[in-house]
Design a protein around this motif. Structure first.
Motif, PDB file in Angstrom:
ATOM      1  N   GLY A 337       0.783  -1.237   0.000  1.00 58.61           N
ATOM      2  CA  GLY A 337       0.000   0.000   0.000  1.00 58.61           C
ATOM      3  C   GLY A 337       0.810   1.279   0.000  1.00 58.61           C
ATOM      4  N   SER A 338       2.098   1.218   0.290  1.00 58.68           N
ATOM      5  CA  SER A 338       2.912   2.414   0.423  1.00 58.68           C
ATOM      6  C   SER A 338       3.200   3.063  -0.932  1.00 58.68           C
ATOM      7  N   GLU A 339       3.408   4.368  -0.922  1.00 58.90           N
ATOM      8  CA  GLU A 339       3.738   5.082  -2.163  1.00 58.90           C
ATOM      9  C   GLU A 339       5.098   4.663  -2.689  1.00 58.90           C
ATOM     10  N   GLU A 340       6.014   4.375  -1.769  1.00 60.27           N
ATOM     11  CA  GLU A 340       7.328   3.883  -2.157  1.00 60.27           C
ATOM     12  C   GLU A 340       7.548   2.495  -1.577  1.00 60.27           C
ATOM     13  N   VAL A 341       8.340   1.693  -2.290  1.00 60.66           N
ATOM     14  CA  VAL A 341       8.601   0.331  -1.853  1.00 60.66           C
ATOM     15  C   VAL A 341      10.097   0.153  -1.643  1.00 60.66           C
ATOM     16  N   VAL A 342      10.437  -0.682  -0.667  1.00 60.12           N
ATOM     17  CA  VAL A 342      11.835  -0.960  -0.333  1.00 60.12           C
ATOM     18  C   VAL A 342      12.159  -2.398  -0.736  1.00 60.12           C
ATOM     19  N   PHE A 343      13.239  -2.562  -1.535  1.00 57.55           N
ATOM     20  CA  PHE A 343      13.756  -3.888  -1.878  1.00 57.55           C
ATOM     21  C   PHE A 343      14.990  -4.136  -1.022  1.00 57.55           C
ATOM     22  N   GLU A 344      15.067  -5.317  -0.416  1.00 58.69           N
ATOM     23  CA  GLU A 344      16.272  -5.715   0.299  1.00 58.69           C
ATOM     24  C   GLU A 344      16.744  -7.048  -0.266  1.00 58.69           C
ATOM     25  N   MET A 345      18.021  -7.114  -0.674  1.00 60.08           N
ATOM     26  CA  MET A 345      18.541  -8.314  -1.328  1.00 60.08           C
ATOM     27  C   MET A 345      19.955  -8.594  -0.857  1.00 60.08           C
ATOM     28  N   SER A 346      20.332  -9.876  -0.975  1.00 62.25           N
ATOM     29  CA  SER A 346      21.711 -10.252  -0.671  1.00 62.25           C
ATOM     30  C   SER A 346      22.469 -10.539  -1.959  1.00 62.25           C
ATOM     31  N   ASP A 347      21.954 -11.495  -2.771  1.00 60.49           N
ATOM     32  CA  ASP A 347      22.571 -11.764  -4.071  1.00 60.49           C
ATOM     33  C   ASP A 347      21.501 -12.334  -5.001  1.00 60.49           C
ATOM     34  N   PRO A 348      21.803 -12.460  -6.308  1.00 64.46           N
ATOM     35  CA  PRO A 348      20.780 -12.858  -7.285  1.00 64.46           C
ATOM     36  C   PRO A 348      20.219 -14.264  -7.109  1.00 64.46           C
ATOM     37  N   SER A 349      20.852 -15.074  -6.277  1.00 67.31           N
ATOM     38  CA  SER A 349      20.382 -16.450  -6.098  1.00 67.31           C
ATOM     39  C   SER A 349      19.455 -16.614  -4.894  1.00 67.31           C
ATOM     40  N   LYS A 350      19.300 -15.536  -4.111  1.00 65.86           N
ATOM     41  CA  LYS A 350      18.488 -15.624  -2.894  1.00 65.86           C
ATOM     42  C   LYS A 350      17.261 -14.729  -3.001  1.00 65.86           C
ATOM     43  N   ALA A 351      16.270 -15.037  -2.180  1.00 66.38           N
ATOM     44  CA  ALA A 351      14.988 -14.327  -2.228  1.00 66.38           C
ATOM     45  C   ALA A 351      15.155 -12.834  -1.988  1.00 66.38           C
ATOM     46  N   GLY A 352      14.338 -12.057  -2.705  1.00 70.49           N
ATOM     47  CA  GLY A 352      14.292 -10.615  -2.476  1.00 70.49           C
ATOM     48  C   GLY A 352      13.147 -10.276  -1.540  1.00 70.49           C
ATOM     49  N   MET A 354      10.515  -7.428  -0.074  1.00 73.02           N
ATOM     50  CA  MET A 354       9.880  -6.165  -0.423  1.00 73.02           C
ATOM     51  C   MET A 354       9.047  -5.672   0.748  1.00 73.02           C
ATOM     52  N   LEU A 355       9.254  -4.419   1.111  1.00 74.88           N
ATOM     53  CA  LEU A 355       8.593  -3.825   2.273  1.00 74.88           C
ATOM     54  C   LEU A 355       7.991  -2.478   1.885  1.00 74.88           C
ATOM     55  N   PRO A 356       6.915  -2.069   2.534  1.00 74.13           N
ATOM     56  CA  PRO A 356       6.416  -0.704   2.313  1.00 74.13           C
ATOM     57  C   PRO A 356       7.374   0.291   2.975  1.00 74.13           C
ATOM     58  N   PHE A 357       7.636   1.400   2.293  1.00 73.22           N
ATOM     59  CA  PHE A 357       8.521   2.419   2.875  1.00 73.22           C
ATOM     60  C   PHE A 357       7.861   3.056   4.096  1.00 73.22           C
ATOM     61  N   GLU A 358       6.555   3.235   4.001  1.00 67.18           N
ATOM     62  CA  GLU A 358       5.778   3.753   5.128  1.00 67.18           C
ATOM     63  C   GLU A 358       4.557   2.860   5.322  1.00 67.18           C
ATOM     64  N   SER A 359       4.342   2.393   6.536  1.00 64.32           N
ATOM     65  CA  SER A 359       3.202   1.516   6.813  1.00 64.32           C
ATOM     66  C   SER A 359       1.928   2.338   7.014  1.00 64.32           C
ATOM     67  N   ASP A 360       0.783   1.697   6.727  1.00 63.40           N
ATOM     68  CA  ASP A 360      -0.498   2.369   6.937  1.00 63.40           C
ATOM     69  C   ASP A 360      -0.759   2.607   8.413  1.00 63.40           C
ATOM     70  N   SER A 361      -0.188   1.774   9.266  1.00 60.95           N
ATOM     71  CA  SER A 361      -0.409   1.879  10.704  1.00 60.95           C
ATOM     72  C   SER A 361       0.885   1.562  11.429  1.00 60.95           C
ATOM     73  N   GLU A 362       1.100   2.209  12.557  1.00 59.05           N
ATOM     74  CA  GLU A 362       2.299   1.931  13.347  1.00 59.05           C
ATOM     75  C   GLU A 362       2.251   0.532  13.965  1.00 59.05           C
ATOM     76  N   ASN A 363       1.059  -0.078  13.938  1.00 64.23           N
ATOM     77  CA  ASN A 363       0.887  -1.399  14.544  1.00 64.23           C
ATOM     78  C   ASN A 363       1.109  -2.542  13.556  1.00 64.23           C
ATOM     79  N   GLU A 364       1.410  -2.225  12.290  1.00 61.89           N
ATOM     80  CA  GLU A 364       1.539  -3.297  11.307  1.00 61.89           C
ATOM     81  C   GLU A 364       2.975  -3.465  10.830  1.00 61.89           C
ATOM     82  N   ASP A 365       3.295  -4.704  10.493  1.00 64.34           N
ATOM     83  CA  ASP A 365       4.612  -5.058   9.971  1.00 64.34           C
ATOM     84  C   ASP A 365       4.369  -5.940   8.748  1.00 64.34           C
ATOM     85  N   VAL A 366       4.656  -5.401   7.558  1.00 63.54           N
ATOM     86  CA  VAL A 366       4.391  -6.111   6.313  1.00 63.54           C
ATOM     87  C   VAL A 366       5.710  -6.538   5.678  1.00 63.54           C
ATOM     88  N   LEU A 367       5.808  -7.813   5.364  1.00 60.05           N
ATOM     89  CA  LEU A 367       6.982  -8.318   4.647  1.00 60.05           C
ATOM     90  C   LEU A 367       6.504  -9.217   3.517  1.00 60.05           C
TER      91      LEU A 367
END
Length: 377
Positions: A337-352, A354-367
């Motif tokens: 739902g966030s306007e910007e998205v964050v990608f976190e990666m280690s290398d091309p063979s491992k899972a990427g 993706m996280l919302p840059f800003e969460s809709d609520s301070e009580n939520e954790d989306v991965l």
């Protein structure tokens, strides 16, 4: 037995529960609604044995009480053609004949015996767990995760949403082995640690009923085999998926030094455009990351077609290229739902990740996690 009801109100309730009817049942009675009139309250039930959906509406003008099963499709087709007006149902309990009287006409159908309709399962009082959730929270949890469930006949546990409750939080998990969603809320909890796997169909039934509900609370009770969701005149009883959900936490990489921040809708639109040029069998799309830009590319060698687009981004890490299935990447971007998205990666063979840059609520954790595809250089 006789009652008078608003045509639009009755249609609205029947449409809400009709989604529980499968249309492919080998048991003819399950193609019907079960009507139960008792002391001015009409209960309507629809079921496919796995999921049972019940709704109630108050009837101001009624005589007698009783039960009857009425063919769902025909009744819905009739009611859809009525403008708003009172309808009178006259039901003969012995012959099961039903007369529906409108302002200008009479429509006659024949019902089926109510005792042929399967009874909804009851929960074990000794082992059942009860807790309550905010309707909006439950709606968010289902919406954020149900798209990632699998359609795997060999591993039925992957075909539903894993609910995990503790005294501190509630976590919704869904995965099809290619993508994974973990949605955690700290403003929802249960009195003791517990969990269950909700199949996809009842999850989608809840998703449809919870839309737009504000300040409503859903009462949830479950045991080893079944769960009951009760809210706002509705009750959903469903069979849970038996089995142990895989250890999803073990597939989430913890060391991800390469980090990208980008506008979500820009990337989503680019992926949709470029993926038109990907191989139809693999749907492979490549993401090439450098310091301040990302190149999204795809090609189909068989047809000598290719495409690439450049996007500005914030990237910290090593230059790298990773491949994803474009359909899965689009689904994940669509459900963040966030306007910007964050990608976190280690290398091309491992899972990427993706996280919302800003969460809709301070009580939520989306991965959200997506497994990469092999790139043939």
């Amino acid at each position: 037995m006789k009652f008078i009801v608003s045509s639009s109100e009755l249609l609205s309730h029947m449409l809400s529960v009709s989604k529980a009817i499968s249309g492919k049942s080998t048991i003819p009675i399950l193609d019907s609604f079960l009507f139960d009139l008792d002391t001015g309250e009409l209960t309507i039930t629809a079921s496919d044995l796995e999921s049972t959906l019940i709704t109630k509406l108050s009837i101001e003008n009624s005589e007698g009480s009783g039960k009857i099963a009425l063919e769902a499709k025909r009744l819905l087709d009739i009611l859809k053609e009525f403008p708003e007006q009172p309808l009178t149902f006259e039901i003969d309990s012995e012959t099961l004949s039903v007369n529906i009287l409108s302002e200008n006409g009479k429509f006659s159908v024949v019902g089926s015996p109510a005792d042929e309709y399967p009874q909804a399962p009851e929960l074990s009082e000794d082992t059942s767990v009860k807790f309550k959730l905010d309707a909006k929270l439950l709606d968010s949890g289902i919406n954020k995760s149900v798209f990632a469930t699998a359609n795997d006949e060999l591993r039925p546990v992957m075909n539903g949403i894993f609910f995990s409750m503790t005294k501190e939080d509630i976590t919704f998990v869904a995965s099809d082995s290619h993508k994974l969603v973990r949605y955690k809320r700290t403003d929802g909890n249960a009195d003791k640690d517990s969990s269950f796997i909700l199949p996809k169909k009842p999850a989608n039934l809840l998703k449809g009923l919870l839309v737009g509900l504000v300040d409503e609370v859903v009462s949830i009770e479950f045991d080893e085999k079944n769960a009951v969701f009760t809210f706002l005149g509705f009750k959903l009883i469903c069979r849970l998926t038996e089995g142990k959900y895989p250890n999803y936490a073990s597939v989430i990489p913890t060391e991800n030094p390469n980090k990208l921040i980008i506008n979500r809708s820009d990337l989503y639109n680019t992926v949709k455009r470029v993926s038109v040029f990907s191989n139809q069998a693999s749907n492979l799309i490549k993401l090439h990351f450098t310091a301040n830009e990302i190149i999204v590319s795809a090609q189909d060698i068989d047809f000598s077609i290719s495409a690439h687009e450049r996007l500005v981004c914030q990237y910290e890490g090593d230059d790298m290229e990773i491949g994803f299935k474009s359909v899965f990447l689009s689904e994940i971007l669509q459900n963040i739902g966030s306007e910007e998205v964050v990608f976190e990666m280690s290398d091309p063979s491992k899972a990427g990740i993706m996280l919302p840059f800003e969460s809709d609520s301070e009580n939520e954790d989306v991965l959200m996690l997506l497994m990469p595809m092999m790139i043939n250089n």
